[in-house]
Design a protein around this motif. Structure first.
Motif, short mmCIF file in Angstrom:
data_model
loop_
_atom_site.label_atom_id
_atom_site.label_comp_id
_atom_site.label_asym_id
_atom_site.label_seq_id
_atom_site.Cartn_x
_atom_site.Cartn_y
_atom_site.Cartn_z
N SER A 5 0.83 -1.21 0.00
CA SER A 5 0.00 0.00 0.00
C SER A 5 0.86 1.26 0.00
O SER A 5 0.56 2.23 -0.68
N ALA A 6 1.95 1.23 0.76
CA ALA A 6 2.85 2.38 0.80
C ALA A 6 3.55 2.58 -0.54
O ALA A 6 3.68 3.71 -1.02
N ALA A 7 3.98 1.50 -1.16
CA ALA A 7 4.63 1.62 -2.47
C ALA A 7 3.65 2.11 -3.52
O ALA A 7 4.00 2.94 -4.37
N TYR A 8 2.44 1.62 -3.49
CA TYR A 8 1.40 2.06 -4.44
C TYR A 8 1.07 3.54 -4.24
O TYR A 8 0.94 4.29 -5.21
N ALA A 9 0.97 3.98 -2.99
CA ALA A 9 0.66 5.38 -2.71
C ALA A 9 1.78 6.31 -3.16
O ALA A 9 1.52 7.43 -3.62
N ASN A 10 3.02 5.85 -3.08
CA ASN A 10 4.15 6.69 -3.50
C ASN A 10 4.21 6.88 -5.01
O ASN A 10 4.83 7.83 -5.49
N THR A 11 3.60 6.01 -5.78
CA THR A 11 3.62 6.18 -7.23
C THR A 11 2.78 7.39 -7.67
O THR A 11 3.00 7.92 -8.75
N PHE A 12 1.85 7.83 -6.84
CA PHE A 12 1.03 8.99 -7.18
C PHE A 12 1.74 10.31 -6.91
O PHE A 12 1.40 11.33 -7.48
N GLY A 13 2.74 10.31 -6.04
CA GLY A 13 3.43 11.54 -5.69
C GLY A 13 4.72 11.75 -6.44
O GLY A 13 5.43 12.71 -6.19
N THR A 14 5.06 10.87 -7.36
CA THR A 14 6.32 10.98 -8.08
C THR A 14 6.09 11.27 -9.55
O THR A 14 5.03 11.00 -10.08
N SER A 15 7.09 11.81 -10.18
CA SER A 15 6.99 12.07 -11.62
C SER A 15 8.22 11.53 -12.33
O SER A 15 8.83 12.21 -13.15
N PHE A 16 8.63 10.32 -11.99
CA PHE A 16 9.78 9.70 -12.65
C PHE A 16 9.36 9.18 -14.01
O PHE A 16 8.23 8.75 -14.20
N PRO A 17 10.28 9.18 -14.96
CA PRO A 17 9.94 8.64 -16.29
C PRO A 17 9.75 7.13 -16.23
O PRO A 17 10.26 6.46 -15.34
N LEU A 18 9.02 6.62 -17.19
CA LEU A 18 8.84 5.18 -17.28
C LEU A 18 10.19 4.52 -17.51
O LEU A 18 10.98 4.98 -18.31
N GLY A 19 10.47 3.47 -16.79
CA GLY A 19 11.77 2.81 -16.90
C GLY A 19 12.85 3.52 -16.12
O GLY A 19 14.01 3.48 -16.51
N CYS A 20 12.49 4.18 -15.04
CA CYS A 20 13.46 4.92 -14.24
C CYS A 20 14.43 3.95 -13.56
O CYS A 20 14.22 2.76 -13.50
N CYS A 21 15.51 4.50 -13.05
CA CYS A 21 16.57 3.69 -12.45
C CYS A 21 16.78 4.13 -10.99
O CYS A 21 16.81 5.31 -10.69
N LEU A 22 16.91 3.16 -10.12
CA LEU A 22 17.10 3.40 -8.69
C LEU A 22 18.49 2.93 -8.29
O LEU A 22 18.92 1.85 -8.70
N MET A 23 19.18 3.72 -7.49
CA MET A 23 20.47 3.31 -6.93
C MET A 23 20.21 2.80 -5.53
O MET A 23 19.81 3.57 -4.65
N SER A 24 20.39 1.52 -5.29
CA SER A 24 20.14 0.90 -4.00
C SER A 24 21.37 1.05 -3.13
O SER A 24 22.41 0.43 -3.37
N TYR A 25 21.26 1.89 -2.11
CA TYR A 25 22.39 2.17 -1.23
C TYR A 25 22.10 1.77 0.21
O TYR A 25 23.00 1.34 0.92
N LEU A 26 20.86 1.89 0.63
CA LEU A 26 20.48 1.56 2.00
C LEU A 26 20.54 0.05 2.21
O LEU A 26 20.51 -0.72 1.26
N PRO A 27 20.62 -0.40 3.46
CA PRO A 27 20.58 -1.85 3.72
C PRO A 27 19.28 -2.46 3.20
O PRO A 27 18.23 -1.81 3.21
N LEU A 28 19.35 -3.70 2.73
CA LEU A 28 18.18 -4.33 2.13
C LEU A 28 17.04 -4.52 3.12
O LEU A 28 15.88 -4.63 2.72
#
Length: 71
Positions: A5-28
């Motif tokens: 639910s939190a991940a779904y809700a965050n998609t409404f507040g972002t404007s990243f392009p389709l196929g965006c890239c995430l740099m994973s730095y925090l602990p898994l």
């Protein structure tokens, strides 16, 4: 259920392009990292993992659209 639910809700507040890239730095195991990963996967993006050495973050060839970090 709350994680998706939190991940779904965050998609409404972002404007990243389709196929965006995430740099994973925090602990898994970090909850913010898990939410960001689910959000990027939902939007059809890719995830790049760091080597774990913070001194070499800028040397990485990955050019992420999103870099989650916490204080």
């Amino acid at each position: 259920m709350n994680l998706t639910s939190a991940a779904y809700a965050n998609t409404f507040g972002t404007s990243f392009p389709l196929g965006c890239c995430l740099m994973s730095y925090l602990p898994l195991a970090h909850i913010y990292e898990q939410i960001c990963k689910l959000m990027v996967i939902t939007m059809g993006g890719c995830i790049g993992y760091s080597t774990g050495d913070p001194l070499h973050l800028m040397d990485d060839t990955l050019k992420p659209h999103f870099f989650p970090s916490v204080p």
